[in-house]
Scaffold this motif. Structure first.
Motif: not given
Length: 197
Positions: A24-36, A127-133
């Motif tokens: 399954g999949w869900h189209a990406t949108n701003n709800r998933f843009n948590v950044g760091t 420890s990791n703070q990758n950009n998850m946008s």
């Protein structure tokens, strides 16, 4: 596909097979843009075995940077429950029990402190703070990457994304669904301000 054969809550769960068209999949949108920032990705799985070597349960398509995936079993983690956070594979050191429901979770707080949880117990911390946008790529369920495969074989239920780290110490996953509340509000008096209309 949706199935009534196994379900954690409600009447159905998502059934995935280790074949190319089963995910399954869900189209990406701003709800998933948590950044760091802080996040939680969690859900319930019921593996039945026979999954591919890097069987993804939930994650972001492996292109365009900012990737992650939570894996039922991973060939680069001795077949254990693991996740890739975009930098490295994080090996829990344990395997899932097949034909049973288990709760999985990944949390990251605002300081980049990460935990991979199994049934409320932290199995690996890093420890990791990758950009998850998320960019333009989809969130995938039941596969590591729709282009290369690596399918999970089993059921998934109640997948949830949050922009907070929901767990910071050992916890008991919610294992039941309350559909109606009981009690009464008649025991307390509530007085509204005269400015409220």
């Amino acid at each position: 596909e949706l199935s009534t054969a196994q379900k954690k809550f409600g009447t159905k769960s998502a059934r995935n097979y280790n074949i190319d068209s089963s995910y399954g999949w869900h189209a990406t949108n701003n709800r998933f843009n948590v950044g760091t920032g802080a996040l939680t990705v969690e859900g319930w799985c019921y593996p039945v075995g026979g999954s591919d070597a890097y069987a993804g349960m939930v994650g972001r398509w492996w292109t365009d940077g900012n990737i992650f995936d939570i894996r039922y079993q991973s060939g680069d983690a001795s077949g254990n429950y693991a996740m890739h956070d975009g930098t490295a594979i994080r090996n829990s050191g344990v395997a899932f029990t097949t034909n049973a429901w288990s709760h999985f979770a990944w949390t990251r707080d605002g300081s980049g402190n990460n935990n991979l949880w199994l049934n409320g117990v932290s199995k690996v911390n890093w420890s990791n703070q990758n950009n998850m946008s998320m960019g333009t790529k989809d969130i995938l369920f039941g596969v590591t990457d729709s282009a290369t495969g690596y399918h999970y074989n089993g059921y998934l239920d109640e997948i949830r994304f949050s922009t907070v780290a929901r767990y910071s110490s050992t916890f008991t996953p919610n294992s039941s669904l309350s559909v109606s509340a009981t009690g009464s509000f008649t025991g307390n008096n509530i007085t509204a301000s005269s400015t409220n209309k």
